[in-house]
Scaffold this motif. Structure first.
Motif, PDB file in Angstrom:
ATOM      1  N   UNK A 112      -6.297   1.928   3.321  1.00 56.40           N
ATOM      2  CA  UNK A 112      -7.561   1.852   4.246  1.00 56.40           C
ATOM      3  C   UNK A 112      -7.888   0.438   5.114  1.00 56.40           C
ATOM      4  N   UNK A 113      -8.503   0.566   6.175  1.00 51.77           N
ATOM      5  CA  UNK A 113      -8.905  -0.625   6.869  1.00 51.77           C
ATOM      6  C   UNK A 113      -9.468  -1.718   5.889  1.00 51.77           C
ATOM      7  N   UNK A 114      -8.925  -2.935   6.012  1.00 47.23           N
ATOM      8  CA  UNK A 114      -9.429  -3.971   5.385  1.00 47.23           C
ATOM      9  C   UNK A 114      -8.856  -4.138   3.690  1.00 47.23           C
ATOM     10  N   UNK A 115      -7.828  -3.267   3.431  1.00 51.42           N
ATOM     11  CA  UNK A 115      -7.221  -3.293   2.192  1.00 51.42           C
ATOM     12  C   UNK A 115      -6.319  -4.836   2.039  1.00 51.42           C
ATOM     13  N   UNK A 116      -6.803  -5.260   1.155  1.00 56.04           N
ATOM     14  CA  UNK A 116      -5.908  -6.768   0.765  1.00 56.04           C
ATOM     15  C   UNK A 116      -4.674  -6.333   0.543  1.00 56.04           C
ATOM     16  N   UNK A 117      -3.449  -7.343   0.831  1.00 58.86           N
ATOM     17  CA  UNK A 117      -2.143  -7.135   0.467  1.00 58.86           C
ATOM     18  C   UNK A 117      -1.868  -6.457  -0.876  1.00 58.86           C
ATOM     19  N   UNK A 118      -0.907  -5.613  -0.835  1.00 58.41           N
ATOM     20  CA  UNK A 118      -0.531  -4.795  -2.160  1.00 58.41           C
ATOM     21  C   UNK A 118       0.872  -5.275  -2.740  1.00 58.41           C
ATOM     22  N   UNK A 119       0.943  -5.516  -3.723  1.00 61.45           N
ATOM     23  CA  UNK A 119       2.345  -5.911  -4.373  1.00 61.45           C
ATOM     24  C   UNK A 119       2.767  -4.801  -5.070  1.00 61.45           C
ATOM     25  N   UNK A 120       4.080  -4.214  -4.413  1.00 62.09           N
ATOM     26  CA  UNK A 120       4.599  -3.168  -4.986  1.00 62.09           C
ATOM     27  C   UNK A 120       6.243  -3.072  -5.611  1.00 62.09           C
ATOM     28  N   UNK A 121       6.291  -2.455  -6.492  1.00 67.94           N
ATOM     29  CA  UNK A 121       7.832  -2.460  -7.017  1.00 67.94           C
ATOM     30  C   UNK A 121       8.717  -1.217  -6.501  1.00 67.94           C
ATOM     31  N   UNK A 122       9.848  -1.180  -6.322  1.00 67.89           N
ATOM     32  CA  UNK A 122      10.698  -0.138  -5.489  1.00 67.89           C
ATOM     33  C   UNK A 122      11.043   0.735  -6.596  1.00 67.89           C
ATOM     34  N   UNK A 123      11.375   1.933  -6.217  1.00 64.18           N
ATOM     35  CA  UNK A 123      11.781   3.005  -6.904  1.00 64.18           C
ATOM     36  C   UNK A 123      12.732   2.700  -7.961  1.00 64.18           C
ATOM     37  N   UNK A 124      13.789   1.976  -7.580  1.00 65.79           N
ATOM     38  CA  UNK A 124      14.993   1.484  -8.173  1.00 65.79           C
ATOM     39  C   UNK A 124      14.803   0.828  -9.657  1.00 65.79           C
ATOM     40  N   UNK A 125      13.247   0.396  -9.822  1.00 64.16           N
ATOM     41  CA  UNK A 125      13.168  -0.714 -10.938  1.00 64.16           C
ATOM     42  C   UNK A 125      13.713  -0.030 -12.182  1.00 64.16           C
ATOM     43  N   UNK A 126      13.633   1.249 -12.384  1.00 62.41           N
ATOM     44  CA  UNK A 126      13.974   1.744 -13.732  1.00 62.41           C
ATOM     45  C   UNK A 126      15.659   1.875 -13.982  1.00 62.41           C
TER      46      UNK A 126
END
Length: 432
Positions: free
Chosen positions: A347-361
């Protein structure tokens, strides 16, 4: 080398530092007008020499790897073993195995490095990328520093004297008392994954790789040999270490890329003796089809402190050397890897989000990613699946050590990904 050390100050350099040739400005007091005109003229705009494949060496990479080294074992200061020793192997060596954690940091390129030509050879302008490599052993879970290497990668333009195409060189200093200058070249980019050949750690006699001697400490299930760790039962049960890794350390590299989507690979081959790399590699490791690229077949080499050589000009095969590092071969694979990432609704104003890729497993090592959107009232990213490409560096390195009448391959391998979260490009996160 097992204590953390503050390296920031020692390796700090002036911001935006780069090398340039000294300006040819008039400094003759008898020609003030010419000197003034030269000072008034704007300096010409010059771009730094090309880095070629070395342009991928930017920022900081981290990752894991595997290191094997047969260490000399002195009768005066023998290495204590944690368990009983019952082996027919000679008591002059210990095989050390290290699961490793590595950081490889690259600084800004050095700019235009002038090397002056002679006769018909024009001046050659090199470029360089300084780096710092630190490696910890994490076999037991507690990090222990085992390697520290400052160095420079050089991009060398084509020349007529010698008659060589664009080449690369790696200059490095190792605190055990060895420095190296390894020369080589890069293959043209190829589509897809690299072909990673096997590499053998088995020692051999008289500088002849065909005359191998298999030691009992190379058998993972043998728990009474001179080896660290001596008992590998728990590590093998956890899958962290296998017989395949000891037999061929490049197994670690192939496991990393087995389930990855790699769209392009650049192979850089280097050696301190590129004209005649030792059989068994890692040179050659060229993906078919195509010959190896041309590289200088002279100059380069290793230099060791007197303690390592043991005597002046030690003969091949050991002599009285304590651990003479006489040759290094290495292959670097620069890979473009595509990752699938599920980005949530932002949504507007969301701070940066750290994400992991699908391949992690199913991939041993993956980078993280960061999704960030600008603040626009009433507009956000609705969420969805994106694909992001980033750089992965893999390498396989073999150093030849002479001691106790044999040549002992010392092999290090690692897979490295960007240390900081990789930004997801803005165009993949449209606002609506």
């Amino acid at each position: 080398m097992d204590e953390p050390k503050p390296l920031t100050n020692a390796f700090a350099k002036t911001a935006n530092f780069s090398i340039h040739q000294v300006d040819n400005v008039f400094r003759d007091a008898a020609q003030p007008a010419a000197a003034a005109a030269a000072r008034a003229a704007p300096p010409p705009i010059t771009l730094p020499p090309i880095l070629g494949p070395l342009s991928a060496f930017t920022g900081t990479f981290t990752g894991q790897g595997f290191n094997t080294i047969f260490r000399p074992d002195s009768a005066t200061t023998p290495t204590p073993m944690p368990g009983p020793v019952n082996t027919t192997d000679p008591a002059d060596n210990v095989l050390e195995l290290n699961l490793t954690d590595e950081t490889l940091s690259f600084s800004n390129n050095l700019g235009s490095i002038p090397n002056r030509g002679t006769g018909t050879q024009a001046d050659a302008f090199l470029n360089g990328v300084p780096y710092l490599q630190t490696i910890n052993d994490i076999t037991t879970g507690t990090p222990v520093g085992i390697h520290f290497e400052p160095g420079i990668w050089l991009a060398v333009p084509a020349t007529t004297n010698p008659n060589e195409p664009f080449t690369v060189a790696r200059m490095a200093s190792i605190p055990h008392g060895t420095t190296i200058t390894a020369q080589g070249a890069a293959l043209p980019p190829v589509a897809g994954k690299p072909t990673i050949a096997a590499i053998d750690i088995t020692p051999f006699i008289g500088g002849n790789p065909g005359n191998k001697i298999l030691f009992q400490n190379q058998t993972a299930t043998n728990n009474t040999t001179r080896r660290l760790p001596q008992d590998l039962t728990a590590l093998m049960a956890s899958g962290k270490l296998t017989q395949a890794m000891i037999t061929d350390p490049n197994t670690v590299l192939r496991n990393q890329i087995a389930h990855q989507t790699i769209t392009q690979t650049i192979v850089i081959e280097t050696s301190t003796k590129p004209g005649s790399p030792l059989s068994g590699g890692p040179l050659p490791a060229v993906p078919a089809p195509g010959p190896h690229p041309t590289a200088p077949n002279f100059a380069g080499g290793t230099a060791n402190i007197a303690f390592l050589e043991g005597q002046p000009n030690p003969p091949p095969g050991g002599g009285s050397a304590n651990a003479n590092a006489f040759q290094m071969d290495a292959v670097f694979w620069i890979e473009t890897v595509v990752y699938d990432i599920d980005v949530p609704h932002l949504p507007p104003g969301t701070p940066p989000v750290i994400l992991q890729p699908r391949q992690k497993g199913k991939v041993p090592l993956v980078p993280s990613f960061v999704a960030a959107i600008p603040f626009v009232p009433n507009k956000g990213f609705k969420g969805g699946h994106v694909r992001v490409a980033t750089t992965q560096i893999q390498y396989s390195q073999k150093v030849m050590l002479d001691f106790a009448g044999l040549t002992w391959p010392h092999v290090s391998v690692a897979s490295l990904v960007p240390a900081a979260p990789v930004p997801i490009p803005d165009h993949l996160l449209p606002l609506s």
